[in-house]
Design an enzyme around this catalytic site. Sequence first.
Site, mmCIF file in Angstrom:
data_model
loop_
_atom_site.group_PDB
_atom_site.id
_atom_site.type_symbol
_atom_site.label_atom_id
_atom_site.label_comp_id
_atom_site.label_asym_id
_atom_site.label_seq_id
_atom_site.Cartn_x
_atom_site.Cartn_y
_atom_site.Cartn_z
ATOM 1 N N ASN A 38 70.066 94.057 46.386
ATOM 2 C CA ASN A 38 69.187 95.168 46.016
ATOM 3 C C ASN A 38 67.768 94.620 45.979
ATOM 4 O O ASN A 38 67.418 93.878 45.061
ATOM 5 C CB ASN A 38 69.627 95.692 44.640
ATOM 6 C CG ASN A 38 68.683 96.740 44.079
ATOM 7 O OD1 ASN A 38 67.783 97.213 44.773
ATOM 8 N ND2 ASN A 38 68.884 97.104 42.812
ATOM 9 N N LYS A 76 65.022 96.161 45.520
ATOM 10 C CA LYS A 76 64.170 96.879 44.564
ATOM 11 C C LYS A 76 62.794 97.168 45.193
ATOM 12 O O LYS A 76 62.710 97.417 46.388
ATOM 13 C CB LYS A 76 64.078 96.090 43.254
ATOM 14 C CG LYS A 76 65.473 95.762 42.697
ATOM 15 C CD LYS A 76 65.473 95.213 41.302
ATOM 16 C CE LYS A 76 66.903 94.912 40.866
ATOM 17 N NZ LYS A 76 66.993 94.440 39.501
ATOM 18 N N HIS A 95 71.352 103.192 39.169
ATOM 19 C CA HIS A 95 71.049 101.819 38.733
ATOM 20 C C HIS A 95 70.381 101.893 37.359
ATOM 21 O O HIS A 95 69.674 102.864 37.065
ATOM 22 C CB HIS A 95 70.109 101.176 39.763
ATOM 23 C CG HIS A 95 69.849 99.733 39.474
ATOM 24 N ND1 HIS A 95 68.919 99.328 38.546
ATOM 25 C CD2 HIS A 95 70.423 98.613 39.961
ATOM 26 C CE1 HIS A 95 68.926 98.001 38.494
ATOM 27 N NE2 HIS A 95 69.840 97.546 39.338
ATOM 28 N N GLU A 153 67.824 100.643 36.187
ATOM 29 C CA GLU A 153 66.370 100.866 36.219
ATOM 30 C C GLU A 153 66.060 102.339 36.476
ATOM 31 O O GLU A 153 65.048 102.854 35.991
ATOM 32 C CB GLU A 153 65.730 99.948 37.281
ATOM 33 C CG GLU A 153 65.704 98.499 36.785
ATOM 34 C CD GLU A 153 65.837 97.450 37.878
ATOM 35 O OE1 GLU A 153 65.618 97.771 39.058
ATOM 36 O OE2 GLU A 153 66.184 96.304 37.528
ATOM 37 N N GLU A 210 77.145 96.615 35.851
ATOM 38 C CA GLU A 210 75.891 95.884 35.691
ATOM 39 C C GLU A 210 75.455 95.952 34.240
ATOM 40 O O GLU A 210 74.716 96.870 33.848
ATOM 41 C CB GLU A 210 74.814 96.504 36.585
ATOM 42 C CG GLU A 210 75.127 96.400 38.053
ATOM 43 C CD GLU A 210 73.866 96.164 38.869
ATOM 44 O OE1 GLU A 210 73.834 95.183 39.610
ATOM 45 O OE2 GLU A 210 72.920 96.944 38.725
ATOM 46 N N GLY A 262 68.174 90.734 35.660
ATOM 47 C CA GLY A 262 66.844 90.129 35.740
ATOM 48 C C GLY A 262 66.492 89.266 34.544
ATOM 49 O O GLY A 262 65.335 88.895 34.371
ATOM 50 N N SER A 275 72.037 88.897 37.283
ATOM 51 C CA SER A 275 71.705 87.471 37.387
ATOM 52 C C SER A 275 72.742 86.662 38.163
ATOM 53 O O SER A 275 73.063 85.536 37.786
ATOM 54 C CB SER A 275 71.459 86.878 35.986
ATOM 55 O OG SER A 275 70.372 87.540 35.368
#
Length: 250
Positions: free
Chosen positions: A10, A12, A95, A97, A167, A173, A213
């Site tokens: 991904n 992003k 996702h 985010e 996730e 991250g 990660s």
Amino acid sequence: MSAKIMVAGNWKLHNTVEEAIALAGEIASGLMRDDVDVLVCPGFLALEPVALSLSSSSVLVGGQNLYWQDSGAYTGEVSGPQLKAAGASHVLIAHSERRLYFGESEKTARLRLEAALRAGIKPILCVGETQEEREGGQTEGVLQSQLSGALAGFEAGQLGDLLLAYEPVWAIGTGLTATEEQANQAHAFMRAWLESRFDKTVANSTRILYGGSVKPANAAGLISQPEVDGVLVGGASLSAQSFLGIIQAA
Ligand code: PGA
């Protein structure tokens, strides 16, 4: 569970079109495995150029999001048919985010899932708990409510193309990774939920990726877990060397 592992990247909000094509090219030329499904998800502007540049390779291309209407007066949105025509085989949905910054809810996740399936694109529905929720013992409750909300109204026969990604938000991250056992346990819970809500076929055929990660150093251990069918990689997918390292470790 799945015979073939998937390694998905991904990207992003990174890379210009030119940079994305260069990265895709490095990945395609360094790829030594044909027993792993490799997917990259560039930003929308780079999606079609990257798909064209990869047309003679086995690397698949996916979107990071899509709108639930197929066309119309929806300024700024990108639809399933547009993604499909641009070469997307997969699309990420909900996702964390998107949930955090763009107001994604279970309802909008469900609408996007329907739109992806309608367009013939395989949706990768992302779910996961926050640190606070994990510490409060709510992990399974959160997974259950995210899954049941996004998959409300679906029937087993419609879900042949569905993938899930576990996730945990606290691992995205942050450099913190779920342990192999934590990942396997969450995946097992999700698979059991699929079986009870739908049937054994859906439970066994739905690939469940782990994301958060993932790096070359921890990929093999995570992927070796029986319930882990692949990985969804953010930061480490932005360098061909580390992404290829994860593919090699799979
Ligand atoms: P990360 O991101 O690998 O940088 O933690 C994963 C993701 O957001 O899918």
